[in-house]
Scaffold this motif. Structure first.
Motif, short mmCIF file in Angstrom:
data_model
loop_
_atom_site.label_atom_id
_atom_site.label_comp_id
_atom_site.label_asym_id
_atom_site.label_seq_id
_atom_site.Cartn_x
_atom_site.Cartn_y
_atom_site.Cartn_z
N GLN A 155 0.83 -1.21 0.00
CA GLN A 155 0.00 0.00 0.00
C GLN A 155 0.86 1.25 0.00
O GLN A 155 0.62 2.18 -0.76
CB GLN A 155 -0.89 0.04 1.24
N ARG A 156 1.85 1.29 0.89
CA ARG A 156 2.71 2.46 1.01
C ARG A 156 3.47 2.72 -0.29
O ARG A 156 3.51 3.84 -0.78
CB ARG A 156 3.68 2.29 2.18
N HIS A 157 4.05 1.68 -0.87
CA HIS A 157 4.82 1.85 -2.11
C HIS A 157 3.93 2.24 -3.29
O HIS A 157 4.39 2.90 -4.22
CB HIS A 157 5.60 0.58 -2.44
N MET A 158 2.66 1.85 -3.25
CA MET A 158 1.74 2.21 -4.34
C MET A 158 1.06 3.55 -4.11
O MET A 158 0.28 4.01 -4.94
CB MET A 158 0.70 1.10 -4.54
N GLY A 159 1.31 4.17 -2.96
CA GLY A 159 0.74 5.48 -2.68
C GLY A 159 -0.72 5.44 -2.26
O GLY A 159 -1.43 6.43 -2.42
N VAL A 160 -1.17 4.32 -1.71
CA VAL A 160 -2.57 4.21 -1.27
C VAL A 160 -2.65 3.84 0.21
O VAL A 160 -3.61 3.23 0.66
CB VAL A 160 -3.36 3.20 -2.13
N ALA A 161 -1.63 4.24 0.98
CA ALA A 161 -1.57 3.87 2.39
C ALA A 161 -2.72 4.48 3.21
O ALA A 161 -3.13 3.91 4.22
CB ALA A 161 -0.23 4.29 2.99
N GLU A 162 -3.25 5.61 2.75
CA GLU A 162 -4.32 6.26 3.52
C GLU A 162 -5.69 5.64 3.26
O GLU A 162 -6.64 5.91 4.00
CB GLU A 162 -4.36 7.76 3.19
N GLU B 200 -3.83 -6.90 -6.88
CA GLU B 200 -5.18 -6.61 -6.39
C GLU B 200 -5.38 -5.12 -6.13
O GLU B 200 -6.43 -4.57 -6.45
CB GLU B 200 -5.49 -7.44 -5.15
N LEU B 201 -4.38 -4.45 -5.58
CA LEU B 201 -4.51 -3.01 -5.33
C LEU B 201 -4.54 -2.21 -6.62
O LEU B 201 -5.06 -1.09 -6.66
CB LEU B 201 -3.39 -2.52 -4.42
#
Length: 139
Positions: A67-74, A135-136
């Motif tokens: 998530q963090r590496h894909m920029g969707v951690a929030e 999946e993300l």
């Protein structure tokens, strides 16, 4: 006889389509050399350090890194282990038999994105990373 006329490696129509796709991608993501500079994240220990966590906690650890590496951690996702596939045993003719199925899925349930994973991939962190990234990418 033994020589051929030189042809382009890509047909002109395909080349035009590829250029159009790259222009679209650059418009969505920004230029490769933009600010901040983009970094290629590889499924290695550098980007995904090992953990002693086990079970679902292990999956959650790698999921949050992806998530963090894909920029969707929030964003909030529901991460769920799939039910284990039944062991069909071995066959003299076919060898080890397994049921088919996806190693991960993505779906929306109301306003919540749900990601599932096959618990059999827990022993292979880089496989988990690949499944979670796939999946993300649906989001």
């Amino acid at each position: 006889m033994f020589w051929r006329t030189k042809r382009p490696h890509v047909d002109p129509e395909d080349e035009a389509w590829l250029i159009e796709c790259w222009q679209w991608l650059t418009g969505v993501l920004g230029p490769v050399d933009g600010q901040p500079p983009r970094e290629l994240v590889l499924p290695t220990g550098t980007y995904f350090p090992t953990t002693n966590a086990t079970g679902h906690a292990r999956a959650s650890y790698y999921f949050h890194l992806v998530q963090r590496h894909m920029g969707v951690a929030e964003r909030h996702y529901e991460l769920v282990a799939q039910e284990r596939r039944p062991d069909l045993g071995r066959s003299v003719v076919f060898g080890s038999m397994q049921t088919g199925g996806a190693e991960g899925t993505y779906s929306m349930r109301g306003n919540t994105a749900r990601v599932t994973y096959d618990p059999d991939i827990l022993s292979n962190p880089m496989r988990m990373v690949a499944v979670f990234a796939h999946e993300l990418a649906h989001d």
